[in-house]
Scaffold this motif. Structure first.
Motif, PDB file in Angstrom:
ATOM      1  N   ASN A 195       1.512  -0.790   0.182  1.00 34.55           N
ATOM      2  CA  ASN A 195       0.053   0.263   0.026  1.00 34.55           C
ATOM      3  C   ASN A 195       0.938   0.999   0.195  1.00 34.55           C
ATOM      4  O   ASN A 195       2.277   1.092  -0.105  1.00 34.55           O
ATOM      5  N   GLU A 196       0.477   2.455  -0.430  1.00 36.16           N
ATOM      6  CA  GLU A 196       1.351   3.836  -0.564  1.00 36.16           C
ATOM      7  C   GLU A 196       1.708   3.884   1.034  1.00 36.16           C
ATOM      8  O   GLU A 196       2.633   5.175   0.199  1.00 36.16           O
ATOM      9  N   ALA A 197       1.120   3.497   2.326  1.00 40.65           N
ATOM     10  CA  ALA A 197       1.754   4.143   2.954  1.00 40.65           C
ATOM     11  C   ALA A 197       3.097   2.872   3.173  1.00 40.65           C
ATOM     12  O   ALA A 197       3.914   3.665   4.525  1.00 40.65           O
ATOM     13  N   MET A 198       3.274   2.355   2.988  1.00 40.83           N
ATOM     14  CA  MET A 198       4.790   1.376   2.777  1.00 40.83           C
ATOM     15  C   MET A 198       6.502   2.048   2.103  1.00 40.83           C
ATOM     16  O   MET A 198       5.860   2.920   0.986  1.00 40.83           O
ATOM     17  N   ASP A 199       6.871   1.720   2.980  1.00 44.80           N
ATOM     18  CA  ASP A 199       8.304   2.518   1.954  1.00 44.80           C
ATOM     19  C   ASP A 199       8.872   0.957   1.113  1.00 44.80           C
ATOM     20  O   ASP A 199       8.492   0.640   1.330  1.00 44.80           O
ATOM     21  N   GLU A 200       9.555   1.867   0.512  1.00 45.37           N
ATOM     22  CA  GLU A 200       9.858   0.294  -0.453  1.00 45.37           C
ATOM     23  C   GLU A 200      10.594  -0.387   0.384  1.00 45.37           C
ATOM     24  O   GLU A 200      10.221  -1.768  -0.126  1.00 45.37           O
ATOM     25  N   GLU A 201      11.458  -0.614   1.127  1.00 44.86           N
ATOM     26  CA  GLU A 201      12.011  -2.052   2.012  1.00 44.86           C
ATOM     27  C   GLU A 201      10.387  -2.940   3.101  1.00 44.86           C
ATOM     28  O   GLU A 201      10.929  -4.093   2.545  1.00 44.86           O
ATOM     29  N   SER A 202       9.392  -1.384   3.498  1.00 41.33           N
ATOM     30  CA  SER A 202       8.447  -2.692   3.748  1.00 41.33           C
ATOM     31  C   SER A 202       7.417  -3.157   2.395  1.00 41.33           C
ATOM     32  O   SER A 202       7.420  -4.747   2.441  1.00 41.33           O
ATOM     33  N   ILE A 203       7.628  -2.365   1.267  1.00 40.16           N
ATOM     34  CA  ILE A 203       6.739  -3.382   0.158  1.00 40.16           C
ATOM     35  C   ILE A 203       7.774  -4.472  -0.167  1.00 40.16           C
ATOM     36  O   ILE A 203       6.541  -5.386  -0.592  1.00 40.16           O
ATOM     37  N   ALA A 204       9.199  -4.868  -0.172  1.00 39.03           N
ATOM     38  CA  ALA A 204      10.127  -5.491  -0.632  1.00 39.03           C
ATOM     39  C   ALA A 204       9.917  -6.971   0.568  1.00 39.03           C
ATOM     40  O   ALA A 204       9.343  -8.133  -0.519  1.00 39.03           O
ATOM     41  N   PHE A 205       9.702  -6.486   1.540  1.00 43.33           N
ATOM     42  CA  PHE A 205       9.190  -7.465   2.473  1.00 43.33           C
ATOM     43  C   PHE A 205       8.196  -8.351   2.478  1.00 43.33           C
ATOM     44  O   PHE A 205       8.518  -9.151   1.698  1.00 43.33           O
ATOM     45  N   ASN A 206       7.581  -7.326   2.045  1.00 46.45           N
ATOM     46  CA  ASN A 206       5.953  -7.499   1.307  1.00 46.45           C
ATOM     47  C   ASN A 206       5.544  -8.562   0.364  1.00 46.45           C
ATOM     48  O   ASN A 206       5.194  -9.857   0.240  1.00 46.45           O
ATOM     49  N   MET A 207       6.410  -8.125  -1.020  1.00 48.86           N
ATOM     50  CA  MET A 207       6.432  -8.941  -1.846  1.00 48.86           C
ATOM     51  C   MET A 207       7.334 -10.310  -2.095  1.00 48.86           C
ATOM     52  O   MET A 207       6.729 -11.499  -2.024  1.00 48.86           O
ATOM     53  N   ALA A 208       8.131 -10.148  -1.018  1.00 44.56           N
ATOM     54  CA  ALA A 208       9.123 -11.586  -1.227  1.00 44.56           C
ATOM     55  C   ALA A 208       8.153 -12.842  -0.838  1.00 44.56           C
ATOM     56  O   ALA A 208       8.592 -13.779  -0.705  1.00 44.56           O
ATOM     57  N   THR A 209       7.127 -12.062  -0.058  1.00 46.38           N
ATOM     58  CA  THR A 209       6.303 -13.819   0.301  1.00 46.38           C
ATOM     59  C   THR A 209       5.888 -14.420  -0.385  1.00 46.38           C
ATOM     60  O   THR A 209       5.185 -15.948  -0.503  1.00 46.38           O
ATOM     61  N   GLY A 210       6.062 -13.867  -1.529  1.00 47.66           N
ATOM     62  CA  GLY A 210       5.062 -14.503  -2.868  1.00 47.66           C
ATOM     63  C   GLY A 210       5.672 -14.699  -3.446  1.00 47.66           C
ATOM     64  O   GLY A 210       5.956 -15.842  -4.822  1.00 47.66           O
ATOM     65  N   ILE A 211       7.236 -14.235  -3.533  1.00 51.36           N
ATOM     66  CA  ILE A 211       7.896 -14.761  -4.934  1.00 51.36           C
ATOM     67  C   ILE A 211       8.240 -16.873  -5.032  1.00 51.36           C
ATOM     68  O   ILE A 211       8.177 -17.019  -6.188  1.00 51.36           O
ATOM     69  N   LEU A 212       8.246 -17.097  -4.159  1.00 56.79           N
ATOM     70  CA  LEU A 212       8.958 -18.528  -4.197  1.00 56.79           C
ATOM     71  C   LEU A 212       7.159 -19.493  -3.591  1.00 56.79           C
ATOM     72  O   LEU A 212       7.843 -20.271  -2.953  1.00 56.79           O
ATOM     73  N   GLY A 213       7.100 -18.816  -4.022  1.00 59.31           N
ATOM     74  CA  GLY A 213       4.955 -19.515  -4.490  1.00 59.31           C
ATOM     75  C   GLY A 213       4.439 -19.568  -5.307  1.00 59.31           C
ATOM     76  O   GLY A 213       4.939 -19.161  -6.088  1.00 59.31           O
ATOM     77  N   ARG A 214       3.370 -19.253  -5.138  1.00 62.33           N
ATOM     78  CA  ARG A 214       2.736 -18.495  -6.028  1.00 62.33           C
ATOM     79  C   ARG A 214       2.350 -16.772  -5.497  1.00 62.33           C
ATOM     80  O   ARG A 214       0.875 -16.972  -4.533  1.00 62.33           O
ATOM     81  N   LEU A 215       2.838 -16.384  -6.221  1.00 60.36           N
ATOM     82  CA  LEU A 215       2.356 -14.657  -6.000  1.00 60.36           C
ATOM     83  C   LEU A 215       1.124 -14.861  -6.326  1.00 60.36           C
ATOM     84  O   LEU A 215       0.055 -14.284  -7.151  1.00 60.36           O
ATOM     85  N   TYR A 216       0.394 -14.095  -4.923  1.00 58.98           N
ATOM     86  CA  TYR A 216      -1.287 -13.592  -5.010  1.00 58.98           C
ATOM     87  C   TYR A 216      -1.184 -12.598  -4.127  1.00 58.98           C
ATOM     88  O   TYR A 216      -1.454 -11.829  -3.103  1.00 58.98           O
ATOM     89  N   LEU A 217      -1.675 -11.235  -5.069  1.00 58.43           N
ATOM     90  CA  LEU A 217      -1.483  -9.799  -4.925  1.00 58.43           C
ATOM     91  C   LEU A 217      -3.106  -8.916  -5.090  1.00 58.43           C
ATOM     92  O   LEU A 217      -3.843  -9.826  -5.262  1.00 58.43           O
ATOM     93  N   SER A 218      -3.168  -8.514  -3.835  1.00 66.93           N
ATOM     94  CA  SER A 218      -3.950  -7.876  -3.875  1.00 66.93           C
ATOM     95  C   SER A 218      -2.859  -5.950  -3.510  1.00 66.93           C
ATOM     96  O   SER A 218      -2.416  -5.897  -3.822  1.00 66.93           O
ATOM     97  N   GLY A 219      -4.405  -5.158  -2.733  1.00 66.81           N
ATOM     98  CA  GLY A 219      -4.092  -4.239  -2.213  1.00 66.81           C
ATOM     99  C   GLY A 219      -3.714  -2.587  -3.585  1.00 66.81           C
ATOM    100  O   GLY A 219      -4.294  -2.837  -4.523  1.00 66.81           O
ATOM    101  N   HIS A 220      -3.918  -1.417  -3.410  1.00 64.05           N
ATOM    102  CA  HIS A 220      -4.582  -0.586  -3.610  1.00 64.05           C
ATOM    103  C   HIS A 220      -3.213  -0.237  -4.601  1.00 64.05           C
ATOM    104  O   HIS A 220      -2.668   0.717  -4.238  1.00 64.05           O
ATOM    105  N   LEU A 221      -3.186  -0.672  -5.576  1.00 60.30           N
ATOM    106  CA  LEU A 221      -1.777  -0.711  -6.442  1.00 60.30           C
ATOM    107  C   LEU A 221      -2.066   1.067  -7.428  1.00 60.30           C
ATOM    108  O   LEU A 221      -0.468   0.920  -7.782  1.00 60.30           O
TER     109      LEU A 221
END
Length: 696
Positions: free
Chosen positions: A546-572
């Protein structure tokens, strides 16, 4: 002295079955990768508890049954196939007239053994089954002190919580030898409750013996009642695997002369250690999955629910999300709960599954068209097995179409539960799915499941558990029929997150939502441990930047899906250019790894994660390459040592694959110890994904 009955196998696994000189056929040996487990006699391959015969010794176990002990070998056959090997073993108890056909199979390339048993009453008296193990066996000859056991627990928002402990801590030393070498009367037990097959305990476990260099993993493959147990006796440690039982699930099955009952499938897999056994179970799961185009394509799904619309979609809210998801590279867009609701309080009014006119003034079709125009497959959330008590559909279907007790519909949280073994219930759910596919071109369904109606239904059944088993099997048959009619349809398995994360469903469906957890800091142990139970390519791990996250927090969040089945949500659509860059990079990395993910086996370089671990890691191993994601939560040390024993002694190059535009984490490979030293210079929460390549 035991007499051989049959031996079969292939390069990855061989199995020997012998006849106990004083009892039933038993699993005598299993050999894999140069290691051979040998078992003493005394544990029948199949245990059968009946009202008429009971146990020969007082116990609360699945074992020690009179019929199981009296089974004798009658006939067998072995068949080699291109896909592996299959064996059929016939046994019979002359006194009760009970006959058993045990079917065993093993896929080529995997040290895994699948089992299903069919019990027939070939006698003249009825037999009332109270429990039947699909497979029972001793595990080597070592004492309980030699084993560690891995078992898992689930809860809503707290899935995949694994623990590894000495078996002796779970099963105390009872000094059985002092008491005449008796068997224990109980042991370590895991079981399901009702229709949430993974709502509490998990139908998977591992026994590991580091001293002797082997581990045995197992899974019960059922979407309803199941039980596994680890027990102890003079012959060592024993494992019992079953579907529903009288004690646990109010299940009994009456077999009149000539009638049969077939157990739920189970599988055991072997390896040199826990991770090796899980790797072989992973290979088995891939071999046993229903073929589907998505099994290799692994479409990236965007869903509007998590931390976004939360079940309150409208045309105006969806259109910018559709554009944002398409711009990010999503390939499926799923409209989650609420699309059928006109009143704002839809929980107990669901059942008709007709689009809301209030939410979509121009019609749901216009929104679906927008999804398709942006190059994505349209999807809808659906909870087809329930009918709300306020739904008009509740009065349109007969009482017999619902789970019921004593003639009264089971009501749970304002919903009635369909019994899919009834023709009217099947007609209803088929009509819903077919209409949505044909009218709107839906190519993806998120099938959710948010209630647990209890032990089952006694309509036309001798027990609630018998009725539930009938419904469970009809449910699986219905899903297969849907995919037969719509072979390209992608179906997500969801059940209040992962309350039905069993292989019976996952062998048929394409992906699994691993949690409803909305706190990104809580998600890493869920995602990292998911491959214990789910194929990596099926593990739908949510990322919701989400828009309140800094880039490190977004990377932390996105990394959760990289080695599985990335399931995306949020106000992109609200993200800044810098934030979108991190999302796009994660998407591109994930898409580039899909073939690797679909052919990999999991390992845990920091050990299986515990719920509160500050540092969590998951690796996927694929030939000469391994990929590992490391999450640092608050409190994690800056220096971490990741263990890769299979790479010890090899020259390995290490590269950061995600994120590449943020602070670099320093890495150093120690070939002698097989350790990757990682030094993080960025504060937690932060995460990185690395590639380890064996240099030729």
């Amino acid at each position: 002295m035991s007499s051989p009955v049959l031996s079969f196998g292939h390069d990855a696994l061989t199995v020997e079955i012998c006849q106990d000189p004083a009892g039933a056929p038993y699993l005598a040996a299993m050999a894999f990768d140069g290691n051979k487990l040998q078992m003493q006699p005394g544990q029948p391959l199949v245990e059968i508890l009946t009202v008429e015969e009971g146990r020969y010794h007082p116990s609360e176990r699945l074992g020690l049954t009179t019929v199981g002990r009296r089974l004798r070998h009658v006939a067998h056959e072995v068949q080699q196939t291109a896909g592996g090997v299959a064996a059929r073993l016939e046994m019979a108890d002359a006194e009760s007239g009970v006959e058993v056909e045990l079917r065993l199979s093993s896929p080529a390339g995997s040290a895994a053994l699948n089992a299903v048993a069919t019990v027939t009453n070939a006698g003249v008296r009825r037999q009332t089954l109270l429990a039947v193990t699909t497979l029972s066996t001793r595990i080597g000859n070592a004492a309980a002190e030699s084993f560690d056991v891995a078992s898992g627990a689930n809860d809503w928002l707290g899935e995949n919580r694994w623990r590894i402990e000495p078996l002796r801590a779970a099963a105390p030393d009872l000094a059985l030898a002092v008491h005449g070498g008796q068997e224990s009367r109980s042991g370590l037990v895991a079981r399901s409750k009702g229709t949430w097959s993974t709502g509490r305990d998990l139908p998977f476990g591992v026994l590991a013996n580091d001293e002797d260099g082997f581990a045995v993993a197992w899974q019960v493959e059922h979407n309803g009642g199941w039980r596994w147990e680890v027990t102890e006796g003079p012959g060592g440690v024993a494992l019992g695997l079953s579907g529903p039982t009288d004690t646990d699930h109010q299940w009994q099955q009456i077999l009149n002369p000539g009638e049969t009952f077939t157990t739920v499938p189970v599988t055991i897999a072997l390896g040199p250690d826990l991770q090796g056994a899980v790797a072989n179970m992973t290979r088995y799961r891939r071999s046993a999955r229903r073929p589907h185009p998505d099994n290799l394509k692994l479409h990236v799904v965007y869903n509007d629910y998590m931390n976004t619309l939360m079940g309150d979609p409208t045309t105006d809210r969806l259109l910018p999300l559709i554009d944002g998801a398409a711009e990010a590279g999503a390939e499926v867009f799923c409209i989650d709960a609420g699309w059928y609701d006109d009143g704002g309080d839809w929980w107990d009014s669901v059942g008709e599954w007709s689009p809301s006119a209030r939410r979509f003034p121009g019609g749901l079709g216009a929104v679906i068209d927008r999804i398709r125009e942006r190059g994505m497959i349209p999807g809808l959330w659906l909870e087809p097995e329930v009918i709300g008590v306020r739904s008009p559909m509740a009065a349109m279907l007969p009482d017999a179409a619902y789970l019921s007790r004593d003639g009264v519909r089971v009501r749970e949280a304002g919903r009635y539960h369909l019994d899919l073994s009834h023709p009217a219930a099947i007609r209803h759910v088929n009509a819903v799915v077919d209409r949505l596919v044909e009218e709107f071109g839906i190519g993806f369904f998120k099938i959710d499941y948010n209630i647990n109606p209890g032990p089952g239904t006694d309509r036309d059944a001798h027990s609630a558990g018998e009725g539930l088993l009938r419904h469970n099997r009809a449910h699986l048959g219905w899903l297969e029929s849907v995919l037969d009619r719509h072979p390209d349809l992608i179906i997500e398995n969801c059940g209040s997150g992962a309350m039905r994360m069993d292989f019976a469903l996952l062998s048929r469906l394409q992906l699994q939502s691993t949690s409803d957890q909305q706190d990104p800091l809580k998600y890493p142990p869920i995602a990292a441990a998911a491959p214990m139970l789910v194929l990596p390519e099926q593990a739908g791990n949510w990322a919701y930047p989400n828009e309140a996250m800094d880039e490190e927090s977004i990377a932390f969040n996105m990394a959760t899906g990289i080695l599985g089945r990335l399931y995306l949500s949020g106000h992109l659509n609200l993200l800044s250019e810098a934030q979108r860059y991190v999302v796009h990079e994660a998407m591109e990395v994930h898409k580039g790894l899909r073939a690797v993910i679909a052919g990999s086996t999991p390992s845990w370089p920091l050990g299986l994660p515990h719920w509160e671990d500050a540092a969590v890691a998951l690796a996927l191993d694929s030939g000469n390459e391994s990929y590992v994601t490391v999450w640092r939560r608050p409190g994690a040390p800056e220096l971490l040592d990741l263990r890769f024993p299979a790479l010890a002694g090899k020259a390995v190059s290490v590269q950061t694959v995600f994120p590449t535009g943020l602070t670099e984490w320093k890495t150093e490979w120690n070939p002698a110890a097989g350790l990757l030293h990682v030094h993080s210079a960025s504060p937690a929460p932060s995460a990185r994904t690395f590639r380890l390549t064996v240099e030729r």
